[in-house]
Design a protein around this motif. Structure first.
Motif, PDB file in Angstrom:
ATOM      1  N   ALA A 133     -10.613  11.376  -4.737  1.00  0.00           N
ATOM      2  CA  ALA A 133     -10.777  10.041  -4.517  1.00  0.00           C
ATOM      3  C   ALA A 133     -10.486   8.944  -5.521  1.00  0.00           C
ATOM      4  O   ALA A 133     -10.281   7.784  -5.263  1.00  0.00           O
ATOM      5  N   TRP A 134     -10.044   9.512  -6.569  1.00  0.00           N
ATOM      6  CA  TRP A 134      -9.778   8.608  -7.841  1.00  0.00           C
ATOM      7  C   TRP A 134      -8.440   8.113  -7.295  1.00  0.00           C
ATOM      8  O   TRP A 134      -8.142   6.745  -7.473  1.00  0.00           O
ATOM      9  N   PRO A 135      -7.340   8.862  -6.955  1.00  0.00           N
ATOM     10  CA  PRO A 135      -6.116   8.015  -6.248  1.00  0.00           C
ATOM     11  C   PRO A 135      -6.133   7.068  -5.393  1.00  0.00           C
ATOM     12  O   PRO A 135      -5.521   5.910  -5.213  1.00  0.00           O
ATOM     13  N   VAL A 136      -7.210   7.443  -4.394  1.00  0.00           N
ATOM     14  CA  VAL A 136      -7.347   6.484  -3.125  1.00  0.00           C
ATOM     15  C   VAL A 136      -8.023   5.134  -3.711  1.00  0.00           C
ATOM     16  O   VAL A 136      -7.528   4.029  -3.449  1.00  0.00           O
ATOM     17  N   THR A 190      -3.464  10.982  -3.394  1.00  0.00           N
ATOM     18  CA  THR A 190      -2.238   9.844  -3.191  1.00  0.00           C
ATOM     19  C   THR A 190      -1.657  10.219  -2.000  1.00  0.00           C
ATOM     20  O   THR A 190      -0.999   9.149  -1.397  1.00  0.00           O
ATOM     21  N   PHE A 191      -1.660  11.325  -1.251  1.00  0.00           N
ATOM     22  CA  PHE A 191      -1.044  11.315   0.056  1.00  0.00           C
ATOM     23  C   PHE A 191      -2.031  10.981   1.163  1.00  0.00           C
ATOM     24  O   PHE A 191      -1.562  10.341   2.058  1.00  0.00           O
ATOM     25  N   MET A 192      -3.247  10.962   0.879  1.00  0.00           N
ATOM     26  CA  MET A 192      -4.061  10.490   1.955  1.00  0.00           C
ATOM     27  C   MET A 192      -4.581   9.031   2.046  1.00  0.00           C
ATOM     28  O   MET A 192      -5.061   8.606   3.027  1.00  0.00           O
ATOM     29  N   ALA A 193      -4.288   8.351   0.680  1.00  0.00           N
ATOM     30  CA  ALA A 193      -4.712   6.857   0.754  1.00  0.00           C
ATOM     31  C   ALA A 193      -4.169   6.174   1.816  1.00  0.00           C
ATOM     32  O   ALA A 193      -5.155   5.314   2.343  1.00  0.00           O
ATOM     33  N   LEU A 217       0.985  -1.275   0.240  1.00  0.00           N
ATOM     34  CA  LEU A 217       0.014  -0.054   0.085  1.00  0.00           C
ATOM     35  C   LEU A 217       0.887   1.242  -0.116  1.00  0.00           C
ATOM     36  O   LEU A 217       0.669   2.170  -0.617  1.00  0.00           O
ATOM     37  N   GLU A 218       2.008   1.388   1.068  1.00  0.00           N
ATOM     38  CA  GLU A 218       2.781   2.433   0.807  1.00  0.00           C
ATOM     39  C   GLU A 218       3.524   2.374  -0.453  1.00  0.00           C
ATOM     40  O   GLU A 218       3.651   3.931  -1.001  1.00  0.00           O
ATOM     41  N   GLY A 219       3.861   1.682  -1.183  1.00  0.00           N
ATOM     42  CA  GLY A 219       4.735   1.733  -2.214  1.00  0.00           C
ATOM     43  C   GLY A 219       3.974   2.175  -3.374  1.00  0.00           C
ATOM     44  O   GLY A 219       4.227   3.184  -4.293  1.00  0.00           O
ATOM     45  N   ASN A 220       2.524   1.903  -3.692  1.00  0.00           N
ATOM     46  CA  ASN A 220       1.766   1.963  -4.655  1.00  0.00           C
ATOM     47  C   ASN A 220       1.337   3.519  -4.195  1.00  0.00           C
ATOM     48  O   ASN A 220       1.013   4.265  -5.370  1.00  0.00           O
TER      49      ASN A 220
END
Length: 416
Positions: free
Chosen positions: A326-329, A273-276, A139-142
Protein backbone atom coordinates in the motif's frame (compact mmCIF):
# COMPACT_ATOMS: atom_id res chain seq x y z
CA UNK A 1 -1.04 10.08 -26.78
CA UNK A 2 -3.69 8.71 -24.41
CA UNK A 3 -4.20 5.56 -26.43
CA UNK A 4 -0.64 4.31 -26.03
CA UNK A 5 -0.02 6.11 -22.78
CA UNK A 6 3.25 7.70 -21.81
CA UNK A 7 5.28 4.91 -23.43
CA UNK A 8 4.67 6.79 -26.69
CA UNK A 9 5.94 10.09 -25.27
CA UNK A 10 9.67 10.38 -26.13
CA UNK A 11 10.35 13.19 -23.68
CA UNK A 12 8.79 11.32 -20.76
CA UNK A 13 10.78 8.22 -21.73
CA UNK A 14 14.00 10.23 -21.52
CA UNK A 15 13.07 11.39 -18.04
CA UNK A 16 12.04 7.89 -17.02
CA UNK A 17 15.23 6.19 -18.22
CA UNK A 18 17.44 8.85 -16.69
CA UNK A 19 15.71 8.56 -13.33
CA UNK A 20 15.86 4.77 -13.39
CA UNK A 21 19.66 4.94 -13.70
CA UNK A 22 19.92 7.73 -11.14
CA UNK A 23 17.80 5.86 -8.58
CA UNK A 24 20.11 2.85 -8.71
CA UNK A 25 23.04 5.20 -8.20
CA UNK A 26 21.36 6.88 -5.24
CA UNK A 27 20.94 3.49 -3.58
CA UNK A 28 24.67 2.94 -4.02
CA UNK A 29 25.36 6.13 -2.08
CA UNK A 30 22.80 5.24 0.58
CA UNK A 31 24.85 2.13 1.38
CA UNK A 32 28.30 3.15 0.16
CA UNK A 33 28.64 6.41 2.09
CA UNK A 34 28.11 4.92 5.58
CA UNK A 35 30.21 1.88 4.61
CA UNK A 36 33.05 4.21 3.61
CA UNK A 37 32.81 5.84 7.04
CA UNK A 38 32.68 2.54 8.94
CA UNK A 39 35.08 0.34 6.97
CA UNK A 40 37.62 2.81 5.57
CA UNK A 41 37.63 5.61 8.17
CA UNK A 42 36.72 3.54 11.27
CA UNK A 43 34.07 6.06 12.30
CA UNK A 44 32.75 6.08 15.87
CA UNK A 45 29.01 5.90 16.70
CA UNK A 46 29.03 9.65 17.38
CA UNK A 47 30.65 10.34 14.00
CA UNK A 48 28.04 8.14 12.30
CA UNK A 49 25.36 10.24 13.99
CA UNK A 50 26.95 13.42 12.66
CA UNK A 51 27.07 11.87 9.17
CA UNK A 52 23.37 10.99 9.27
CA UNK A 53 22.57 14.47 10.56
CA UNK A 54 24.60 16.11 7.80
CA UNK A 55 22.50 14.25 5.22
CA UNK A 56 19.16 15.13 6.80
CA UNK A 57 19.73 18.71 7.93
CA UNK A 58 19.47 20.37 4.47
CA UNK A 59 15.79 19.41 4.18
CA UNK A 60 14.97 21.22 7.41
CA UNK A 61 17.23 24.22 6.83
CA UNK A 62 16.87 24.87 3.09
CA UNK A 63 13.75 22.99 2.01
CA UNK A 64 11.44 26.03 1.81
CA UNK A 65 14.09 28.11 0.02
CA UNK A 66 14.49 25.33 -2.57
CA UNK A 67 10.74 25.43 -3.20
CA UNK A 68 10.83 29.19 -3.81
CA UNK A 69 13.74 28.85 -6.25
CA UNK A 70 11.93 26.06 -8.09
CA UNK A 71 8.99 28.43 -8.63
CA UNK A 72 11.15 31.40 -9.65
CA UNK A 73 13.26 29.61 -12.29
CA UNK A 74 12.78 27.10 -15.08
CA UNK A 75 12.92 23.70 -13.47
CA UNK A 76 14.73 21.63 -16.11
CA UNK A 77 17.97 23.69 -15.86
CA UNK A 78 17.74 23.39 -12.06
CA UNK A 79 17.45 19.62 -12.35
CA UNK A 80 20.44 19.39 -14.69
CA UNK A 81 22.54 21.62 -12.43
CA UNK A 82 21.59 19.59 -9.34
CA UNK A 83 22.53 16.33 -11.09
CA UNK A 84 25.90 17.63 -12.29
CA UNK A 85 26.58 19.13 -8.86
CA UNK A 86 25.90 15.80 -7.15
CA UNK A 87 28.14 14.00 -9.64
CA UNK A 88 30.99 16.42 -8.91
CA UNK A 89 30.56 16.27 -5.13
CA UNK A 90 30.38 12.47 -4.93
CA UNK A 91 33.27 12.12 -7.38
CA UNK A 92 35.59 13.68 -4.81
CA UNK A 93 35.28 10.62 -2.54
CA UNK A 94 37.07 8.08 -4.79
CA UNK A 95 39.55 10.77 -5.84
CA UNK A 96 40.59 11.56 -2.26
CA UNK A 97 40.54 7.84 -1.38
CA UNK A 98 43.08 7.15 -4.16
CA UNK A 99 45.21 10.05 -2.86
CA UNK A 100 44.86 8.72 0.72
CA UNK A 101 43.43 12.06 1.86
CA UNK A 102 39.86 11.05 2.63
CA UNK A 103 38.65 12.10 6.09
CA UNK A 104 35.39 11.84 8.01
CA UNK A 105 35.09 15.63 7.86
CA UNK A 106 35.11 15.40 4.08
CA UNK A 107 32.25 12.89 4.23
CA UNK A 108 30.28 15.36 6.36
CA UNK A 109 30.74 18.01 3.68
CA UNK A 110 29.82 15.59 0.89
CA UNK A 111 26.72 14.42 2.77
CA UNK A 112 25.58 18.00 3.42
CA UNK A 113 26.30 19.27 -0.11
CA UNK A 114 24.69 16.23 -1.71
CA UNK A 115 21.70 16.66 0.62
CA UNK A 116 21.24 20.29 -0.41
CA UNK A 117 21.35 19.40 -4.10
CA UNK A 118 18.99 16.46 -3.56
CA UNK A 119 16.43 18.72 -1.85
CA UNK A 120 16.62 21.13 -4.80
CA UNK A 121 16.28 18.26 -7.28
CA UNK A 122 13.36 16.53 -5.53
CA UNK A 123 11.31 19.71 -5.11
CA UNK A 124 11.96 20.82 -8.71
CA UNK A 125 11.44 17.32 -10.10
CA UNK A 126 7.95 16.91 -8.65
CA UNK A 127 7.06 20.40 -9.90
CA UNK A 128 8.50 19.75 -13.39
CA UNK A 129 6.49 16.63 -14.24
CA UNK A 130 3.10 18.40 -14.75
CA UNK A 131 4.73 20.72 -17.32
CA UNK A 132 6.21 17.75 -19.21
CA UNK A 133 3.07 15.62 -19.50
CA UNK A 134 -0.66 16.33 -19.67
CA UNK A 135 -2.37 16.62 -16.28
CA UNK A 136 -4.63 13.66 -17.12
CA UNK A 137 -1.48 11.52 -17.41
CA UNK A 138 -0.01 12.51 -14.04
CA UNK A 139 -1.17 9.35 -12.24
CA UNK A 140 0.32 7.14 -14.96
CA UNK A 141 3.57 9.13 -14.95
CA UNK A 142 4.00 8.90 -11.18
CA UNK A 143 3.19 5.17 -11.29
CA UNK A 144 5.89 4.50 -13.87
CA UNK A 145 8.47 6.59 -12.04
CA UNK A 146 7.60 4.89 -8.74
CA UNK A 147 8.03 1.44 -10.30
CA UNK A 148 11.64 2.20 -11.18
CA UNK A 149 12.22 3.60 -7.68
CA UNK A 150 11.00 0.31 -6.21
CA UNK A 151 13.15 -1.74 -8.58
CA UNK A 152 16.16 0.36 -7.60
CA UNK A 153 15.45 -0.21 -3.91
CA UNK A 154 15.40 -3.97 -4.51
CA UNK A 155 18.40 -4.19 -6.85
CA UNK A 156 20.48 -1.31 -5.48
CA UNK A 157 21.66 -2.72 -2.13
CA UNK A 158 22.66 -6.08 -3.64
CA UNK A 159 24.47 -4.39 -6.52
CA UNK A 160 26.22 -2.11 -4.04
CA UNK A 161 27.35 -5.07 -1.95
CA UNK A 162 28.97 -6.64 -5.01
CA UNK A 163 30.66 -3.37 -5.98
CA UNK A 164 32.00 -2.80 -2.46
CA UNK A 165 33.32 -6.35 -2.38
CA UNK A 166 35.07 -5.96 -5.74
CA UNK A 167 36.34 -2.37 -5.77
CA UNK A 168 35.83 -0.99 -2.18
CA UNK A 169 33.15 1.41 -0.93
CA UNK A 170 34.80 4.71 -1.98
CA UNK A 171 35.33 3.52 -5.56
CA UNK A 172 31.72 2.32 -5.73
CA UNK A 173 30.68 5.96 -5.37
CA UNK A 174 31.98 6.54 -8.90
CA UNK A 175 28.97 4.63 -10.21
CA UNK A 176 26.59 7.00 -8.43
CA UNK A 177 28.44 10.01 -9.82
CA UNK A 178 28.15 8.50 -13.30
CA UNK A 179 24.44 7.84 -12.79
CA UNK A 180 23.83 11.53 -12.09
CA UNK A 181 25.66 12.45 -15.30
CA UNK A 182 23.35 10.04 -17.18
CA UNK A 183 20.33 11.69 -15.55
CA UNK A 184 21.59 15.16 -16.54
CA UNK A 185 22.06 14.04 -20.14
CA UNK A 186 18.57 12.54 -20.29
CA UNK A 187 17.09 15.82 -19.03
CA UNK A 188 19.19 17.83 -21.49
CA UNK A 189 17.84 15.70 -24.37
CA UNK A 190 14.20 16.58 -23.55
CA UNK A 191 12.89 18.84 -26.30
CA UNK A 192 9.49 19.96 -24.99
CA UNK A 193 9.76 23.67 -24.09
CA UNK A 194 9.11 24.52 -20.46
CA UNK A 195 6.74 27.45 -19.78
CA UNK A 196 8.39 30.61 -18.52
CA UNK A 197 7.84 30.92 -14.76
CA UNK A 198 5.73 33.78 -13.47
CA UNK A 199 8.03 36.21 -11.67
CA UNK A 200 6.68 38.35 -8.82
CA UNK A 201 6.70 42.12 -9.44
CA UNK A 202 8.64 42.68 -6.21
CA UNK A 203 10.68 39.52 -5.50
CA UNK A 204 10.97 38.65 -1.82
CA UNK A 205 12.06 35.18 -0.78
CA UNK A 206 10.31 35.51 2.59
CA UNK A 207 7.02 36.62 1.07
CA UNK A 208 7.18 33.87 -1.56
CA UNK A 209 7.79 31.19 1.08
CA UNK A 210 4.91 32.58 3.12
CA UNK A 211 2.66 32.47 0.06
CA UNK A 212 3.47 28.79 -0.47
CA UNK A 213 2.75 27.96 3.17
CA UNK A 214 -0.58 29.82 3.05
CA UNK A 215 -1.56 27.99 -0.14
CA UNK A 216 -0.72 24.65 1.51
CA UNK A 217 -3.13 25.42 4.37
CA UNK A 218 -5.87 27.41 2.62
CA UNK A 219 -6.83 24.71 0.10
CA UNK A 220 -8.84 22.04 1.98
CA UNK A 221 -7.28 19.18 0.01
CA UNK A 222 -3.74 20.43 0.50
CA UNK A 223 -4.49 21.08 4.18
CA UNK A 224 -5.57 17.46 4.55
CA UNK A 225 -2.36 16.27 2.87
CA UNK A 226 -0.21 18.43 5.16
CA UNK A 227 -2.07 17.35 8.29
CA UNK A 228 -1.98 13.66 7.42
CA UNK A 229 1.70 13.85 6.48
CA UNK A 230 2.64 15.57 9.75
CA UNK A 231 0.58 13.25 11.95
CA UNK A 232 1.47 10.09 10.04
CA UNK A 233 5.20 10.88 9.94
CA UNK A 234 5.27 11.62 13.68
CA UNK A 235 3.77 8.25 14.61
CA UNK A 236 5.73 6.46 11.89
CA UNK A 237 8.82 7.71 13.70
CA UNK A 238 7.89 5.52 16.69
CA UNK A 239 8.45 2.42 14.58
CA UNK A 240 11.50 3.72 12.72
CA UNK A 241 13.41 4.07 15.99
CA UNK A 242 12.20 0.85 17.66
CA UNK A 243 11.37 -1.76 14.99
CA UNK A 244 14.77 -3.47 14.72
CA UNK A 245 15.32 -3.34 18.47
CA UNK A 246 11.92 -4.94 19.12
CA UNK A 247 12.24 -7.64 16.48
CA UNK A 248 15.73 -8.77 17.43
CA UNK A 249 15.74 -8.24 21.22
CA UNK A 250 12.16 -9.07 22.24
CA UNK A 251 11.06 -11.45 19.46
CA UNK A 252 14.44 -13.17 19.12
CA UNK A 253 14.81 -13.09 15.34
CA UNK A 254 18.24 -13.35 13.75
CA UNK A 255 19.64 -10.68 11.44
CA UNK A 256 19.46 -13.09 8.48
CA UNK A 257 15.80 -13.88 9.11
CA UNK A 258 15.02 -10.19 9.55
CA UNK A 259 16.69 -9.46 6.21
CA UNK A 260 14.47 -12.00 4.49
CA UNK A 261 11.35 -10.51 6.09
CA UNK A 262 12.28 -6.97 5.07
CA UNK A 263 12.92 -8.12 1.49
CA UNK A 264 9.28 -9.31 1.37
CA UNK A 265 8.24 -5.71 1.94
CA UNK A 266 10.43 -4.48 -0.92
CA UNK A 267 8.94 -7.01 -3.32
CA UNK A 268 5.38 -6.16 -2.26
CA UNK A 269 6.17 -2.47 -2.72
CA UNK A 270 7.13 -3.14 -6.32
CA UNK A 271 3.78 -4.82 -6.98
CA UNK A 272 2.05 -1.86 -5.37
CA UNK A 273 3.49 0.51 -7.99
CA UNK A 274 1.92 -1.58 -10.74
CA UNK A 275 -1.46 -1.71 -8.98
CA UNK A 276 -1.88 1.96 -8.09
CA UNK A 277 -3.35 3.15 -11.37
CA UNK A 278 -5.66 0.12 -11.72
CA UNK A 279 -6.99 0.56 -8.18
CA UNK A 280 -7.90 4.20 -8.85
CA UNK A 281 -9.74 3.27 -12.05
CA UNK A 282 -11.52 0.40 -10.27
CA UNK A 283 -12.49 1.97 -6.92
CA UNK A 284 -12.08 5.70 -7.45
CA UNK A 285 -9.34 8.05 -6.29
CA UNK A 286 -10.65 8.88 -2.80
CA UNK A 287 -11.41 5.30 -1.77
CA UNK A 288 -8.02 4.09 -3.04
CA UNK A 289 -6.13 6.93 -1.38
CA UNK A 290 -7.79 6.55 2.03
CA UNK A 291 -7.79 2.75 1.80
CA UNK A 292 -4.02 2.67 1.24
CA UNK A 293 -3.41 4.56 4.52
CA UNK A 294 -5.73 2.21 6.40
CA UNK A 295 -3.93 -0.86 5.03
CA UNK A 296 -0.56 0.57 6.11
CA UNK A 297 -1.90 1.30 9.60
CA UNK A 298 -3.37 -2.18 10.04
CA UNK A 299 -0.08 -3.71 8.86
CA UNK A 300 1.77 -1.63 11.46
CA UNK A 301 -0.54 -2.98 14.18
CA UNK A 302 0.62 -6.54 13.45
CA UNK A 303 4.16 -5.77 14.64
CA UNK A 304 3.38 -5.13 18.34
CA UNK A 305 0.79 -7.93 18.23
CA UNK A 306 3.46 -10.48 17.23
CA UNK A 307 4.00 -13.10 19.97
CA UNK A 308 4.86 -16.75 20.49
CA UNK A 309 7.59 -18.77 18.83
CA UNK A 310 10.06 -17.35 16.32
CA UNK A 311 8.07 -18.99 13.52
CA UNK A 312 4.79 -17.42 14.66
CA UNK A 313 6.39 -14.01 15.16
CA UNK A 314 7.95 -14.25 11.70
CA UNK A 315 4.53 -14.97 10.22
CA UNK A 316 3.13 -11.82 11.88
CA UNK A 317 6.02 -9.74 10.55
CA UNK A 318 5.80 -11.17 7.02
CA UNK A 319 2.09 -10.31 6.83
CA UNK A 320 2.94 -6.87 8.18
CA UNK A 321 5.59 -6.40 5.47
CA UNK A 322 2.96 -7.27 2.88
CA UNK A 323 1.34 -4.01 3.90
CA UNK A 324 4.18 -2.35 2.00
CA UNK A 325 2.03 -3.07 -1.04
CA UNK A 326 0.00 0.00 0.00
CA UNK A 327 2.93 2.40 0.47
CA UNK A 328 3.54 3.12 -3.24
CA UNK A 329 -0.22 3.31 -3.82
CA UNK A 330 -0.40 6.02 -1.16
CA UNK A 331 2.73 7.86 -2.34
CA UNK A 332 1.69 7.85 -6.01
CA UNK A 333 -1.78 9.16 -5.20
CA UNK A 334 -0.47 11.73 -2.72
CA UNK A 335 2.03 13.12 -5.22
CA UNK A 336 -0.47 13.04 -8.10
CA UNK A 337 -3.16 14.88 -6.11
CA UNK A 338 -0.66 17.53 -5.04
CA UNK A 339 0.48 18.07 -8.63
CA UNK A 340 -3.07 18.10 -9.98
CA UNK A 341 -4.57 20.67 -7.60
CA UNK A 342 -1.64 23.06 -7.05
CA UNK A 343 -1.23 25.99 -9.47
CA UNK A 344 2.04 25.66 -11.38
CA UNK A 345 3.59 28.83 -9.98
CA UNK A 346 3.16 27.48 -6.41
CA UNK A 347 4.01 23.83 -6.95
CA UNK A 348 7.67 24.04 -5.93
CA UNK A 349 6.83 25.75 -2.65
CA UNK A 350 3.96 23.39 -1.84
CA UNK A 351 6.22 20.38 -2.50
CA UNK A 352 8.85 21.91 -0.25
CA UNK A 353 6.30 22.44 2.55
CA UNK A 354 5.29 18.76 2.41
CA UNK A 355 8.96 17.71 2.43
CA UNK A 356 9.65 19.92 5.44
CA UNK A 357 6.65 18.63 7.38
CA UNK A 358 7.59 14.99 6.77
CA UNK A 359 11.30 15.30 7.50
CA UNK A 360 10.59 17.44 10.56
CA UNK A 361 7.91 15.22 12.11
CA UNK A 362 9.65 11.87 11.49
CA UNK A 363 12.76 12.45 13.67
CA UNK A 364 10.61 14.18 16.31
CA UNK A 365 8.45 11.05 16.42
CA UNK A 366 11.54 8.85 16.65
CA UNK A 367 12.82 10.81 19.66
CA UNK A 368 9.38 10.77 21.30
CA UNK A 369 9.00 7.06 20.63
CA UNK A 370 12.35 6.33 22.25
CA UNK A 371 11.41 8.30 25.36
CA UNK A 372 7.97 6.67 25.62
CA UNK A 373 9.47 3.18 25.15
CA UNK A 374 11.93 3.88 27.96
CA UNK A 375 8.97 4.60 30.23
CA UNK A 376 6.34 2.01 29.25
CA UNK A 377 8.07 -0.56 27.01
CA UNK A 378 8.76 -1.09 23.32
CA UNK A 379 5.71 -3.21 22.46
CA UNK A 380 3.29 -0.72 24.00
CA UNK A 381 4.99 2.19 22.23
CA UNK A 382 4.80 0.47 18.86
CA UNK A 383 1.10 -0.09 19.48
CA UNK A 384 0.62 3.63 20.18
CA UNK A 385 2.54 4.46 16.99
CA UNK A 386 0.38 2.16 14.85
CA UNK A 387 -2.86 3.51 16.33
CA UNK A 388 -1.67 7.09 15.86
CA UNK A 389 -0.84 6.38 12.23
CA UNK A 390 -4.30 4.90 11.72
CA UNK A 391 -5.89 8.00 13.24
CA UNK A 392 -3.96 10.20 10.80
CA UNK A 393 -6.36 8.88 8.16
CA UNK A 394 -9.07 11.11 9.67
CA UNK A 395 -7.46 14.12 7.94
CA UNK A 396 -8.44 12.52 4.62
CA UNK A 397 -11.76 11.06 5.76
CA UNK A 398 -13.05 14.50 6.82
CA UNK A 399 -11.80 16.26 3.70
CA UNK A 400 -13.09 16.54 0.11
CA UNK A 401 -10.65 13.72 -0.82
CA UNK A 402 -13.20 11.17 0.37
CA UNK A 403 -15.60 12.09 -2.43
CA UNK A 404 -13.11 12.16 -5.31
CA UNK A 405 -13.64 9.68 -8.13
CA UNK A 406 -10.74 11.05 -10.17
CA UNK A 407 -8.06 13.71 -9.92
CA UNK A 408 -9.44 17.28 -9.81
CA UNK A 409 -7.90 20.32 -11.49
CA UNK A 410 -5.97 23.18 -9.93
CA UNK A 411 -7.82 26.20 -8.61
CA UNK A 412 -5.57 29.22 -8.06
CA UNK A 413 -6.96 30.62 -4.80
CA UNK A 414 -4.05 33.04 -4.40
CA UNK A 415 -5.13 35.03 -7.44
CA UNK A 416 -8.86 35.18 -6.89
Amino acid sequence: MLGKGLRADPDFLKLWVGQAISQIGSNITGVGLPLTAVVVLRASPLQMGFLAGASAAPVLVLGLFAGAWADRLRRRPLLIAADLGRAAVLGTIPLLAVLHRLTIEHLYVVAAASGILTVLFDVSYQAYLPSLIARENILEGNSKLASTESLAEIAGPGFTGILVQLITAPMAMLFDAASFVCSAISLWLIRKPEPRPTRPLEPSIGREISEGLRASWRNPLLRALVGRTATGAFFLGFGSSLYFLFVMRELGLTAALLGIIVSVGGTCGLFGTFMAEWLVHRFGFGATFIGSVLVIGVAMLLVPLAHGSVAVCSAFLIVSQMGDLAWPVYNINDRSLRQAITPDHLLGRVNAAIHLVYHGALPLGALTGGAVAQAIGIRQTLLIGALGFLLSTLWLVFSPARRLRELPHAVDETRV
